[in-house]
Design an enzyme around this catalytic site. Structure first.
Site, short mmCIF file in Angstrom:
data_model
loop_
_atom_site.label_atom_id
_atom_site.label_comp_id
_atom_site.label_asym_id
_atom_site.label_seq_id
_atom_site.Cartn_x
_atom_site.Cartn_y
_atom_site.Cartn_z
N ALA A 1 0.83 -1.21 0.00
CA ALA A 1 0.00 0.00 0.00
C ALA A 1 0.87 1.26 0.00
O ALA A 1 1.11 1.85 -1.06
CB ALA A 1 -0.94 -0.04 1.19
N ARG A 2 1.36 1.64 1.17
CA ARG A 2 2.23 2.81 1.27
C ARG A 2 3.25 2.59 2.38
O ARG A 2 2.92 2.05 3.45
CB ARG A 2 1.42 4.07 1.59
N ASP B 1 6.57 -3.74 -1.02
CA ASP B 1 6.64 -3.03 -2.31
C ASP B 1 6.71 -1.53 -2.07
O ASP B 1 6.82 -0.76 -3.03
CB ASP B 1 5.40 -3.40 -3.14
N HIS C 1 8.01 -0.65 -5.63
CA HIS C 1 6.72 0.02 -5.85
C HIS C 1 6.19 -0.23 -7.27
O HIS C 1 6.02 0.68 -8.08
CB HIS C 1 6.81 1.54 -5.58
N ILE C 2 5.92 -1.52 -7.55
CA ILE C 2 5.44 -1.89 -8.89
C ILE C 2 4.10 -2.60 -8.83
O ILE C 2 3.75 -3.37 -9.73
CB ILE C 2 6.49 -2.77 -9.63
N GLY C 3 3.33 -2.35 -7.77
CA GLY C 3 2.05 -3.04 -7.59
C GLY C 3 1.14 -2.94 -8.80
O GLY C 3 0.51 -3.92 -9.21
N SER C 4 1.04 -1.78 -9.40
CA SER C 4 0.10 -1.60 -10.51
C SER C 4 0.79 -1.71 -11.86
O SER C 4 0.19 -1.41 -12.90
CB SER C 4 -0.59 -0.23 -10.39
N GLU D 1 11.02 6.76 -0.90
CA GLU D 1 10.94 6.26 -2.28
C GLU D 1 11.28 7.40 -3.23
O GLU D 1 10.82 8.52 -3.00
CB GLU D 1 9.53 5.77 -2.59
C1 DGY Z 1 -1.24 4.07 -6.83
O1 DGY Z 1 -1.97 4.14 -7.81
O2 DGY Z 1 -1.51 4.64 -5.78
C2 DGY Z 1 0.00 3.27 -6.97
O3 DGY Z 1 0.70 3.20 -5.79
C3 DGY Z 1 0.89 3.82 -8.06
O4 DGY Z 1 1.04 5.17 -7.89
#
Ligand code: DGY
Length: 319
Positions: free
Chosen positions: A238-239, A263, A286-289, A268
């Site tokens: 998430a964050r 992630d 940070h490649i979740g999406s 960052e």
């Molecule tokens: C989001 O959409 O919040 C993802 O973390 C990519 O920025």
């Protein structure tokens, strides 16, 4: 009719950029460097709209210096913790995000993090890759089984629900904490906990899916790590702000936590250099999406919001 001027701060998917170029007087940052405060402020004098990512920060200080020309910030992200929403609202600037379309990609990545952390992916890859795999025994690299285990989810919004659906495929016993209890058709049998503390007690695996807000800063601190069952695995897609990273290191070093899949990081890009010494932290940048399908969908969703705004309608994802 003159097309609205649009600044796209990062290199979005080809299909998104083609559509943007067709419908807007667009300037794209092909260098793909994060937009600085000065660039954002300067752009506000020349553009009616900006499509930023979470790498561009609209702090109260930046927002106070924006020129009146800028009318909408159509984020290419679901998270909007990089935007001071009250400050933007006070300036009369519309803000949108891109929910829904990235839920599956992010949930997939959370599953990868959970499995990778539970089954020693970092160590295993390193041993084979380095040519140091020279023995095998039943005691070798024994991990924690995901199938049938108890899973705690904090934040049962769209991504949390998508992750729960995937976890049900592993027969996990899903528990969750959320601001409000889900209806039965959304909960699919998951057990609701009215406090984070209650959830932590049953979370052999814990996955975070809530937004970063002042209330969730360092949500997972030393006190809360101690409430997890010994040997739990934590996943954060998430964050970074949700996890006190020193407390996480302490919990890993004392074996209170067996492993972490991350992630997202407090800093960052870059992450936390102290994590590198721990093979039981499985990390991604940070490649979740970051799937092709989702990148197109995020770009199109941001453009749908802009199209509605400039057509005089309320954008579907107006915050
Ligand atoms: C989001 O959409 O919040 C993802 O973390 C990519 O920025």
């Amino acid at each position: 009719m003159t097309k609205p001027r649009l600044w796209i701060t990062r290199r979005l998917s080809d299909a998104t950029l083609e559509r943007a170029a067709r419908d807007y007087d667009v300037v794209i940052n092909h260098a793909d460097t994060p937009g600085t405060a000065d660039e954002i402020i300067a752009a506000s004098a020349d553009f009616d709209a900006i499509i930023p990512c979470h790498s561009e920060h609209f702090s109260a200080e930046v927002v106070a210096q924006l020129a009146p020309r800028l009318r909408i910030v159509a984020n290419h992200s679901v998270g909007v913790d990089h935007c001071d929403l009250p400050a933007l609202k006070a300036r009369g600037i519309a803000v949108t995000n891109t929910p829904d379309v990235l839920s599956d990609a992010t949930a997939e990545l959370a599953m990868l993090l959970m499995l990778g952390a539970a089954r020693h992916a970092v160590t295993g890859d390193r041993i084979v890759r380095s040519g140091k795999w020279d023995s095998w025994s039943p005691a070798f690299m024994v991990g924690k089984q995901v199938t049938g285990a108890r899973l705690g989810i904090i934040g049962m919004g769209r991504v949390g629900q998508a992750f729960a659906a995937k976890a049900r495929g592993f027969d996990m016993d899903v528990h969750y904490f959320n601001r409000s209890e889900l209806s039965a058709d959304k909960a699919h049998g998951a057990t609701y906990h009215s406090s984070v503390e209650s959830l932590l007690g049953v979370a052999d695996f814990l996955s975070l899916h809530c937004p970063a807000t002042p209330e969730t800063l360092n949500l997972m601190n030393a006190e809360r790590f101690a409430m997890l069952p010994k040997g739990a695995v934590i996943v954060n897609s998430a964050r970074g702000a949700l996890v006190d990273e020193d407390a996480l290191l302490g919990a890993l070093e004392s074996d209170q936590i067996a492993a972490a899949g991350l992630d997202c990081f407090q800093v960052e890009p870059g992450g936390n250099p102290a994590f590198a010494a721990h093979d039981n932290i499985f990390m991604l940048p940070h490649i979740g999406s970051a799937t092709r399908k989702t990148r197109d969908a995020m770009g199109f969703r941001a453009l749908d919001n802009l199209d509605a705004f400039f057509a005089g309608e309320t954008p579907g994802d107006l915050l």
